[in-house]
Design an enzyme around this catalytic site. Sequence first.
Site, PDB file in Angstrom:
ATOM      1  N   PHE A  67       0.808  -1.222   0.000  1.00  0.00           N
ATOM      2  CA  PHE A  67       0.000   0.000   0.000  1.00  0.00           C
ATOM      3  C   PHE A  67       0.841   1.272   0.000  1.00  0.00           C
ATOM      4  O   PHE A  67       0.859   2.035  -0.981  1.00  0.00           O
ATOM      5  CB  PHE A  67      -0.948  -0.039   1.205  1.00  0.00           C
ATOM      6  CG  PHE A  67      -1.578   1.265   1.574  1.00  0.00           C
ATOM      7  CD1 PHE A  67      -2.101   2.116   0.607  1.00  0.00           C
ATOM      8  CD2 PHE A  67      -1.674   1.642   2.909  1.00  0.00           C
ATOM      9  CE1 PHE A  67      -2.696   3.330   0.958  1.00  0.00           C
ATOM     10  CE2 PHE A  67      -2.272   2.833   3.269  1.00  0.00           C
ATOM     11  CZ  PHE A  67      -2.774   3.680   2.301  1.00  0.00           C
TER      12      PHE A  67
ATOM     13  N   ALA B 100       9.076  -2.559   3.404  1.00  0.00           N
ATOM     14  CA  ALA B 100       8.634  -3.950   3.518  1.00  0.00           C
ATOM     15  C   ALA B 100       8.402  -4.342   4.973  1.00  0.00           C
ATOM     16  O   ALA B 100       9.280  -4.173   5.819  1.00  0.00           O
ATOM     17  CB  ALA B 100       9.658  -4.880   2.885  1.00  0.00           C
TER      18      ALA B 100
ATOM     19  N   GLU C  71       5.570  -7.088   7.490  1.00  0.00           N
ATOM     20  CA  GLU C  71       4.293  -7.689   7.839  1.00  0.00           C
ATOM     21  C   GLU C  71       3.618  -6.714   8.788  1.00  0.00           C
ATOM     22  O   GLU C  71       4.214  -6.293   9.787  1.00  0.00           O
ATOM     23  CB  GLU C  71       4.500  -9.039   8.527  1.00  0.00           C
ATOM     24  CG  GLU C  71       5.035 -10.121   7.610  1.00  0.00           C
ATOM     25  CD  GLU C  71       3.978 -10.678   6.679  1.00  0.00           C
ATOM     26  OE1 GLU C  71       2.786 -10.390   6.893  1.00  0.00           O
ATOM     27  OE2 GLU C  71       4.334 -11.404   5.742  1.00  0.00           O
TER      28      GLU C  71
ATOM     29  N   THR D 219      10.290 -11.186   8.825  1.00  0.00           N
ATOM     30  CA  THR D 219      10.346 -10.051   7.901  1.00  0.00           C
ATOM     31  C   THR D 219      10.798  -8.775   8.588  1.00  0.00           C
ATOM     32  O   THR D 219      11.717  -8.092   8.118  1.00  0.00           O
ATOM     33  CB  THR D 219       8.974  -9.839   7.243  1.00  0.00           C
ATOM     34  OG1 THR D 219       8.650 -10.985   6.452  1.00  0.00           O
ATOM     35  CG2 THR D 219       8.985  -8.600   6.355  1.00  0.00           C
TER      36      THR D 219
ATOM     37  N   THR E 200       6.165   2.686  12.408  1.00  0.00           N
ATOM     38  CA  THR E 200       4.782   2.972  12.788  1.00  0.00           C
ATOM     39  C   THR E 200       4.723   3.603  14.169  1.00  0.00           C
ATOM     40  O   THR E 200       5.600   3.353  15.013  1.00  0.00           O
ATOM     41  CB  THR E 200       3.962   1.673  12.782  1.00  0.00           C
ATOM     42  OG1 THR E 200       2.671   1.912  13.364  1.00  0.00           O
ATOM     43  CG2 THR E 200       4.640   0.587  13.621  1.00  0.00           C
ATOM     44  N   ASP E 201       3.673   4.378  14.413  1.00  0.00           N
ATOM     45  CA  ASP E 201       3.469   4.933  15.757  1.00  0.00           C
ATOM     46  C   ASP E 201       3.030   3.863  16.754  1.00  0.00           C
ATOM     47  O   ASP E 201       3.044   4.095  17.971  1.00  0.00           O
ATOM     48  CB  ASP E 201       2.463   6.076  15.723  1.00  0.00           C
ATOM     49  CG  ASP E 201       1.096   5.699  15.161  1.00  0.00           C
ATOM     50  OD1 ASP E 201       0.908   4.530  14.767  1.00  0.00           O
ATOM     51  OD2 ASP E 201       0.210   6.579  15.104  1.00  0.00           O
ATOM     52  N   GLU E 202       2.690   2.670  16.263  1.00  0.00           N
ATOM     53  CA  GLU E 202       2.237   1.619  17.168  1.00  0.00           C
ATOM     54  C   GLU E 202       3.340   1.101  18.085  1.00  0.00           C
ATOM     55  O   GLU E 202       3.061   0.431  19.085  1.00  0.00           O
ATOM     56  CB  GLU E 202       1.611   0.471  16.372  1.00  0.00           C
ATOM     57  CG  GLU E 202       0.354   0.891  15.639  1.00  0.00           C
ATOM     58  CD  GLU E 202      -0.419  -0.276  15.044  1.00  0.00           C
ATOM     59  OE1 GLU E 202      -0.516  -1.318  15.716  1.00  0.00           O
ATOM     60  OE2 GLU E 202      -0.902  -0.135  13.917  1.00  0.00           O
TER      61      GLU E 202
ATOM     62  N   TYR F 186       3.021  -7.604  16.077  1.00  0.00           N
ATOM     63  CA  TYR F 186       3.366  -6.700  14.976  1.00  0.00           C
ATOM     64  C   TYR F 186       4.156  -5.498  15.473  1.00  0.00           C
ATOM     65  O   TYR F 186       5.267  -5.214  15.012  1.00  0.00           O
ATOM     66  CB  TYR F 186       2.108  -6.233  14.248  1.00  0.00           C
ATOM     67  CG  TYR F 186       2.311  -4.957  13.468  1.00  0.00           C
ATOM     68  CD1 TYR F 186       3.295  -4.867  12.486  1.00  0.00           C
ATOM     69  CD2 TYR F 186       1.539  -3.818  13.730  1.00  0.00           C
ATOM     70  CE1 TYR F 186       3.505  -3.679  11.783  1.00  0.00           C
ATOM     71  CE2 TYR F 186       1.737  -2.642  13.036  1.00  0.00           C
ATOM     72  CZ  TYR F 186       2.722  -2.574  12.062  1.00  0.00           C
ATOM     73  OH  TYR F 186       2.927  -1.404  11.378  1.00  0.00           O
TER      74      TYR F 186
ATOM     75  N   LYS G  65       8.176  -4.352  14.899  1.00  0.00           N
ATOM     76  CA  LYS G  65       8.579  -3.075  14.315  1.00  0.00           C
ATOM     77  C   LYS G  65       9.456  -2.288  15.291  1.00  0.00           C
ATOM     78  O   LYS G  65      10.412  -1.617  14.881  1.00  0.00           O
ATOM     79  CB  LYS G  65       7.350  -2.249  13.928  1.00  0.00           C
ATOM     80  CG  LYS G  65       6.625  -2.761  12.702  1.00  0.00           C
ATOM     81  CD  LYS G  65       7.492  -2.752  11.446  1.00  0.00           C
ATOM     82  CE  LYS G  65       7.808  -1.362  10.966  1.00  0.00           C
ATOM     83  NZ  LYS G  65       8.600  -1.388   9.695  1.00  0.00           N
TER      84      LYS G  65
ATOM     85  N   LYS H 194      -8.248  -3.839   5.260  1.00  0.00           N
ATOM     86  CA  LYS H 194      -8.035  -2.740   6.189  1.00  0.00           C
ATOM     87  C   LYS H 194      -9.332  -1.948   6.387  1.00  0.00           C
ATOM     88  O   LYS H 194     -10.251  -1.972   5.569  1.00  0.00           O
ATOM     89  CB  LYS H 194      -6.924  -1.829   5.687  1.00  0.00           C
ATOM     90  CG  LYS H 194      -5.566  -2.514   5.568  1.00  0.00           C
ATOM     91  CD  LYS H 194      -4.970  -2.840   6.926  1.00  0.00           C
ATOM     92  CE  LYS H 194      -3.542  -3.332   6.808  1.00  0.00           C
ATOM     93  NZ  LYS H 194      -2.907  -3.542   8.116  1.00  0.00           N
TER      94      LYS H 194
ATOM     95  N   GLY I  22      -6.411  -6.757  22.755  1.00  0.00           N
ATOM     96  CA  GLY I  22      -5.305  -5.808  22.848  1.00  0.00           C
ATOM     97  C   GLY I  22      -5.440  -4.596  21.950  1.00  0.00           C
ATOM     98  O   GLY I  22      -4.432  -3.994  21.566  1.00  0.00           O
ATOM     99  N   HIS I  23      -6.663  -4.207  21.610  1.00  0.00           N
ATOM    100  CA  HIS I  23      -6.898  -3.101  20.691  1.00  0.00           C
ATOM    101  C   HIS I  23      -6.470  -1.785  21.343  1.00  0.00           C
ATOM    102  O   HIS I  23      -7.072  -1.342  22.323  1.00  0.00           O
ATOM    103  CB  HIS I  23      -8.387  -3.065  20.318  1.00  0.00           C
ATOM    104  CG  HIS I  23      -8.679  -2.287  19.086  1.00  0.00           C
ATOM    105  ND1 HIS I  23      -9.933  -2.209  18.529  1.00  0.00           N
ATOM    106  CD2 HIS I  23      -7.886  -1.543  18.283  1.00  0.00           C
ATOM    107  CE1 HIS I  23      -9.903  -1.470  17.457  1.00  0.00           C
ATOM    108  NE2 HIS I  23      -8.665  -1.045  17.284  1.00  0.00           N
TER     109      HIS I  23
END
Length: 329
Positions: free
Chosen positions: A11, A77, A79, A95, A119-121, A146, A150, A185, A271-272
């Site tokens: 994306f 790149a 996941e 990955t 990512t901000d996550e 995830y 990262k 998504k 875990g959202h």
Amino acid sequence: MKILVTGGAGFIGANFVHTTVEDMPDADIVVLDKLTYAGNPASLAGLERVTLIEGDIADPDTVDPLVKDADLVVHFAAESHNDNSLNDPSPFITTNIIGTFVLLEAVRKYGVRFHHISTDEVYGDLELDDPAKFTPTTPYHPSSPYSASKAGSDHLVRAWVRSFGVAATLSNCSNNYGPYQHIEKFIPRTVTNLIDGVKPRLYGAGLNVRDWIHVRDHNTAVWDIINKGEIGNTYLIGADGELNNLQVVQLILEEFGYDANDFVHVNDRPGHDLRYAIDNTSLLELGWEPEFKDFKAGLADTVAWYRDNEEWWRPQKEAVEAKYAKTGQ
């Protein structure tokens, strides 16, 4: 300039390639992509001076000659789907961590400029009523396999800058939306459901807040960081677009002319994270500013793209909805 873009059929990466082709007519771009479910060669169809190579960033024999021939590596790149990381974390470790290590060793070997997309996550989440925002010095507190993978990749990049002098910058972005996003998504699934006359699905009460940015704005920010950023620094990419998921669903419904409450609640995921918010001060200091300052305008642009490009997303739709049906979502 010769540019290697990892994950360039995904994306954000594919949109970066489109932006670069438009803005840099003399650049030659090589895309290295494993072409998993999120990588789609159709996202690069018709682009000149772009070569797509199917391969794995965790394979040194694939990576080494491509990096050797590059002036710049832009590393998208990854996941990246939280739900998938809960079902099977192993590809995320391979990955996101091992793949990043392989790339870093190659750019170290050949002295190639490197930009790492994250990512901000990695920062975890904020309370809904917390006035704070994430900054480049916010402690890492990932919530999922995830985001943990990262976070690990970010630490590797910083270590290679400090220990080996690798010329790298990093960026941690908020939630992107726009063309070429896989329809599993949130926004593209909602949009394509409505195109098909199906009510949107909303996790839980929909109060989880994300800081939304149009993918085109994200990628112009990446180029500003590459061209103007300080080696070793981290830049947070966001456009002050905080909205909760309920608000986003309602805005999409309104864009289609439907009642704002015409959606279906589904069970929330484990875990959202509650809220993400970006302090983009260091990015603004480079002179960057977003084109889509108004989320509604960016959303209208996105909805129009999915309406006009059904041939791109239609082949994926049935399988995506079948997968979600198994989980009651």
